[in-house]
Design an enzyme around this catalytic site. Structure first.
Site, PDB file in Angstrom:
ATOM      1  N   LYS A   1      35.927 -50.547  -5.834  1.00 56.06           N
ATOM      2  CA  LYS A   1      35.990 -49.206  -6.421  1.00 56.06           C
ATOM      3  C   LYS A   1      36.013 -49.271  -7.940  1.00 56.06           C
ATOM      4  O   LYS A   1      35.335 -48.502  -8.611  1.00 56.06           O
ATOM      5  CB  LYS A   1      37.273 -48.505  -5.971  1.00 56.06           C
TER       6      LYS A   1
ATOM      7  N   ASP B   1      41.372 -41.079  -3.216  1.00 58.53           N
ATOM      8  CA  ASP B   1      41.638 -41.434  -1.831  1.00 58.53           C
ATOM      9  C   ASP B   1      40.368 -41.135  -1.079  1.00 58.53           C
ATOM     10  O   ASP B   1      39.744 -40.076  -1.267  1.00 58.53           O
ATOM     11  CB  ASP B   1      42.813 -40.660  -1.253  1.00 58.53           C
TER      12      ASP B   1
ATOM     13  N   HIS C   1      29.820 -40.344  -2.102  1.00 59.34           N
ATOM     14  CA  HIS C   1      30.987 -39.465  -2.153  1.00 59.34           C
ATOM     15  C   HIS C   1      31.753 -39.653  -3.460  1.00 59.34           C
ATOM     16  O   HIS C   1      32.033 -38.717  -4.181  1.00 59.34           O
ATOM     17  CB  HIS C   1      31.880 -39.763  -0.946  1.00 59.34           C
TER      18      HIS C   1
HETATM   19  P1  IMP Z   1      41.739 -45.953   0.010  1.00 57.63           P
HETATM   20  O1  IMP Z   1      41.807 -47.081  -0.930  1.00 57.63           O
HETATM   21  O2  IMP Z   1      43.002 -45.568   0.665  1.00 57.63           O
HETATM   22  O3  IMP Z   1      40.998 -44.769  -0.576  1.00 57.63           O
HETATM   23  O4  IMP Z   1      40.889 -46.531   1.211  1.00 57.63           O
HETATM   24  C1  IMP Z   1      39.673 -46.086   1.477  1.00 57.63           C
HETATM   25  C2  IMP Z   1      39.042 -46.945   2.556  1.00 57.63           C
HETATM   26  O5  IMP Z   1      37.941 -46.180   3.052  1.00 57.63           O
HETATM   27  C3  IMP Z   1      38.456 -48.233   2.029  1.00 57.63           C
HETATM   28  O6  IMP Z   1      39.349 -49.282   2.110  1.00 57.63           O
HETATM   29  C4  IMP Z   1      37.269 -48.402   2.948  1.00 57.63           C
HETATM   30  O7  IMP Z   1      37.699 -48.879   4.181  1.00 57.63           O
HETATM   31  C5  IMP Z   1      36.803 -46.976   3.163  1.00 57.63           C
HETATM   32  N1  IMP Z   1      35.828 -46.571   2.125  1.00 57.63           N
HETATM   33  C6  IMP Z   1      36.009 -45.659   1.142  1.00 57.63           C
HETATM   34  N2  IMP Z   1      34.908 -45.565   0.359  1.00 57.63           N
HETATM   35  C7  IMP Z   1      34.033 -46.448   0.865  1.00 57.63           C
HETATM   36  C8  IMP Z   1      32.711 -46.834   0.456  1.00 57.63           C
HETATM   37  O8  IMP Z   1      32.133 -46.371  -0.533  1.00 57.63           O
HETATM   38  N3  IMP Z   1      32.142 -47.781   1.220  1.00 57.63           N
HETATM   39  C9  IMP Z   1      32.741 -48.335   2.301  1.00 57.63           C
HETATM   40  N4  IMP Z   1      33.963 -48.038   2.688  1.00 57.63           N
HETATM   41  C10 IMP Z   1      34.617 -47.085   1.981  1.00 57.63           C
END
Ligand code: IMP
Length: 196
Positions: free
Chosen positions: A12, A69, A180
């Site tokens: 990210k 998120d 997104h």
């Molecule tokens: P966060 O860090 O709690 O937002 O976790 C989001 C999770 O959603 C990530 O660890 C991935 O598993 C999934 N995710 C979110 N954005 C992406 C993306 O762009 N590609 C692939 N997986 C994503």
């Protein structure tokens, strides 16, 4: 001016730094800012989690803090893994295994029922108490097999019909244009230009 991007996810960070380059601010990660706090992402929505994370890191650092998120909603699985995307099958389970499991869960499911989307909510918390959020989504389908070596997480199984490839087959610039997080971040960048 320093803006903290509150994530420990290297995939990210790469996307976000590239996209916010034109802002008149230095975007740093929590690690670069010397902040090591784990925020419990126990909210029921992406928005709740994003705001909570941004607020806590802003309070600890005194800097404008952005947090995202995000997750994958699979319609056939009642929008799971959703807010639990990172924790699905356990935080430390590899995505090779998670992705294979999802392919199994959708085995034999026809294309029209394989619809899915990535969702990203970005929150900005300002030291003066202002909170702003923006949301972006990308619609796609769960592929029939994992493919592609770029990106992270569920990218190898997320097929984008408009381009005929999975997000893991896109380079970072192409993905940022349509993703997104790209959409939510561009909207956030516009808000920040007005606010800082
Ligand atoms: P966060 O860090 O709690 O937002 O976790 C989001 C999770 O959603 C990530 O660890 C991935 O598993 C999934 N995710 C979110 N954005 C992406 C993306 O762009 N590609 C692939 N997986 C994503």
């Amino acid at each position: 001016m320093k803006i903290i991007f509150a994530t420990k996810n290297a995939g990210k960070v790469k996307e976000v730094k590239l996209m916010l380059e034109e802002l008149d601010a230095e975007v740093v990660t929590m690690t670069e800012a010397g902040i090591d706090i784990d925020v419990d992402e126990d909210g029921k929505t992406f928005e709740e989690n994003a705001i909570k994370k941004a607020k806590e890191i802003m309070q600890a650092s005194g800097c404008i803090t952005l947090s995202d998120d995000s997750g994958l909603e699979i319609d056939y699985l009642n929008k799971q893994p959703g807010v639990h995307s990172a924790r699905f099958m356990g935080e430390n389970t590899s995505y090779d295994i998670k992705n294979q499991r999802i392919l199994e869960m959708l085995h034999g499911v026809p294309d029209e029922k394989r619809t899915a989307r990535f969702v990203s909510v970005i929150a900005a918390a300002f030291p003066d108490g202002r909170i702003v959020t923006t949301t972006g989504t990308i619609e796609g389908m769960i592929a029939h097999e994992a493919k592609g070596g770029n990106g992270f997480g569920y990218d190898p199984i997320f097929y984008v019909p408009q381009f005929g490839i999975n997000t893991a087959e896109m380079d970072i610039e192409q993905k940022n244009k349509i993703s997104h997080r790209g959409k939510a971040l561009r909207a956030m960048k516009e808000r920040l230009k007005e606010m800082i």
